[in-house]
Design an enzyme around this catalytic site. Structure first.
Site, PDB file in Angstrom:
ATOM      1  N   HIS A 116       0.812  -1.226   0.000  1.00 43.46           N
ATOM      2  CA  HIS A 116       0.000   0.000   0.000  1.00 43.46           C
ATOM      3  C   HIS A 116       0.848   1.279   0.000  1.00 43.46           C
ATOM      4  O   HIS A 116       0.704   2.171   0.838  1.00 43.46           O
ATOM      5  CB  HIS A 116      -1.092   0.010   1.074  1.00 43.46           C
ATOM      6  N   HIS A 146      -5.448  -8.879  14.414  1.00 45.38           N
ATOM      7  CA  HIS A 146      -5.526  -7.643  13.628  1.00 45.38           C
ATOM      8  C   HIS A 146      -6.438  -7.886  12.421  1.00 45.38           C
ATOM      9  O   HIS A 146      -6.313  -8.903  11.749  1.00 45.38           O
ATOM     10  CB  HIS A 146      -4.096  -7.312  13.189  1.00 45.38           C
ATOM     11  N   ASP A 196       1.429  -6.691  13.907  1.00 48.52           N
ATOM     12  CA  ASP A 196       2.223  -5.753  13.101  1.00 48.52           C
ATOM     13  C   ASP A 196       3.343  -5.066  13.885  1.00 48.52           C
ATOM     14  O   ASP A 196       4.193  -4.421  13.286  1.00 48.52           O
ATOM     15  CB  ASP A 196       1.318  -4.702  12.455  1.00 48.52           C
ATOM     16  N   TYR A 212      10.333  -0.099   8.713  1.00 48.89           N
ATOM     17  CA  TYR A 212       8.961  -0.514   9.006  1.00 48.89           C
ATOM     18  C   TYR A 212       8.365   0.387  10.096  1.00 48.89           C
ATOM     19  O   TYR A 212       7.249   0.882   9.986  1.00 48.89           O
ATOM     20  CB  TYR A 212       9.018  -1.974   9.458  1.00 48.89           C
TER      21      TYR A 212
HETATM   22 FE   FE2 Z   1      -1.644  -3.685   9.813  1.00 43.71          FE
HETATM   23 FE   FE2 Z   2       0.485  -6.233   8.478  1.00 48.07          FE
END
Ligand code: FE2
Ligand code: FE2
Ligand code: FMN
Length: 399
Positions: free
Chosen positions: A28, A82, A171, A197
């Site tokens: 993304h 998540h 994450d 990240y």
């Molecule tokens: Fe995420």
């Molecule tokens: Fe992720």
């Protein structure tokens, strides 16, 4: 899909059943030259438990990997740490294989699942809400849940396997690396990828991260291994990545200045180089990044470690050059804490870019430490001297 898919045993009865996305180059908008992994974990005990899934397009590969350990129809529990679709995307496939499985997630997770999976009949799924400290016995092993609200979505939570001291951290603590060697001690440059990240995904959530680290301390849990949702698993030194998150969240930086700019005809480039010379002459480390020659993801990683950034834009049609606007828009969202900035740029007649850059930098949370420097067309000797002096003054802020 690969033909042969080996699961990986992290501890007795705890398996990695995720997938490696070797060819992903854009997550993304985040540039991922090394690809990534979507990590899912299967715990085989009296109750068979799957923690997280993978992107929908890899459902079949994940099911195949699970099948080598246990028939997916036998899954009793699915933990959704998540809701974002790189981790929940294969939930419909799992719930088709094991329709009686119970899903455990946070309150926001339950709402999020309903907002994503109505078309897949999620109203019929048995979804149980858990909170920080809630426990679930699987037989010989016990899971404990830790809500991680806004780290980085409202639904985020982590799962801790008490007996094995493994934190399944979704994450948090991840990195975008595709690798056949799954552990931190087997792969080079893991910290650099973890920093990239953090900078691109977690930078806005510094306060939440510090609170999360406190919660983990208060819970008094021992962590032998951190198994995140992306990339390698931290087994050699899990404390190292928690410490790094603390440092980044507190906004600790190196003594370094970053010059980020774009240029149409080279005048803003000349200014950038001259400012750089001034900073260098004052003995401070400085780095120059042309926005169109570097991807935004790596520029932001440099911003993470720099206390001062200098942003240059030529004036285009009374305003900011588009690539510089893109950077500033991204920075406004990431909103780094405790950083300083200066704007500069070349213009031809009415100008406008430098003032507009200053406004955007302030909106992104930067403190402006020097008035912006603008020079008409190509910098002459006097202009270059002004740039050198600006560089020297800026260096004074990081010494
Ligand atoms: Fe995420
Ligand atoms: Fe992720
Ligand atoms: C397409 C285009 C539009 C421009 N629009 C403006 C403008 O609205 N106002 C202004 O002061 N200068 C404008 N300029 C002039 C540039 O800002 C000037 O040439 C400047 O020196 C360019 O810096 P650079 O060499 O770093 O690209 C424009 C130049 C171009 C090529």
């Amino acid at each position: 899909m690969t033909d042969k898919v080996e699961p990986l045993e992290l501890a007795r009865g705890v398996y990695w059943v995720g997938v490696i996305d070797w060819n992903l180059r854009d997550f993304h908008g985040y540039v991922t030259p090394k690809g990534t992994t979507y990590n899912a974990y299967l715990i085989v005990d009296e109750k068979i438990t799957l923690v997280d899934t993978v992107k929908a397009e890899f459902s079949a590969e994940m099911l195949k990997r699970i099948s080598q350990i246990v028939d997916p129809a036998k899954i009793d529990h699915v933990i959704v740490n998540h809701v974002e679709m790189d981790h929940s995307g294969s939930l419909p496939a799992i719930m088709t294989a094991a329709p009686d499985a119970t899903i455990y997630c946070s309150k926001n997770g339950k709402d999020g699942l309903h907002l994503h999976y109505k078309a897949y009949g999620c109203e019929d799924w048995d979804i149980e809400v858990v909170k920080t400290g809630s426990e679930l016995s699987l037989g010989s092993k016990t899971l404990m849940f830790i809500e991680a609200t806004m780290l980085h979505w409202p639904d985020s939570m982590h799962t801790y396997i008490k007996e094995d001291k493994i934190l399944l951290s979704s994450d948090a603590f991840g990195q975008h690396i595709a690798t056949s060697k799954p552990f931190d001690d087997e792969v080079e440059d893991v910290m650099a990828e973890a920093a990239e990240y953090y900078a691109n995904i977690l930078m806005p959530f510094g306060r939440v991260i510090l609170k999360y680290i406190d919660t983990v301390k208060e819970l008094g849990i021992d962590i032998n291994m951190i198994a995140p949702g992306h990339g390698i698993i931290w087994r050699q030194d899990p404390a190292k990545i928690i410490e790094a998150y603390g440092r980044w969240a507190r906004g600790e930086t190196n003594k370094k200045v970053l010059i980020i700019y774009d240029t149409m005809w080279g005048s803003t480039h000349i200014m950038a180089n001259s400012i750089l010379e001034g900073i260098k002459a004052a003995g401070v480390e400085v780095k120059l990044l042309n926005i169109r020659k570097n991807d935004l993801s790596s520029i932001i990683t440099e911003v993470l470690e720099a206390p001062v950034i200098i942003v240059g834009s030529p004036t285009l049609n009374n305003g900011i050059f588009p690539s510089v606007s893109e950077l500033l828009t991204y920075l406004k969202g990431l909103h780094p804490k405790g950083k300083q900035a200066v704007a500069f740029g070349s213009y031809g007649w009415g100008g406008g870019a430098v003032k507009a850059v200053e406004k955007e930098l302030e909106m992104a949370g930067f403190e402006l430490i020097e008035p912006g420097l603008q020079i008409r067309y190509r910098p002459d000797e006097e202009g270059i001297a002004a740039c050198l002096q600006l560089g020297e003054r800026i260096a004074g802020f990081v010494q």
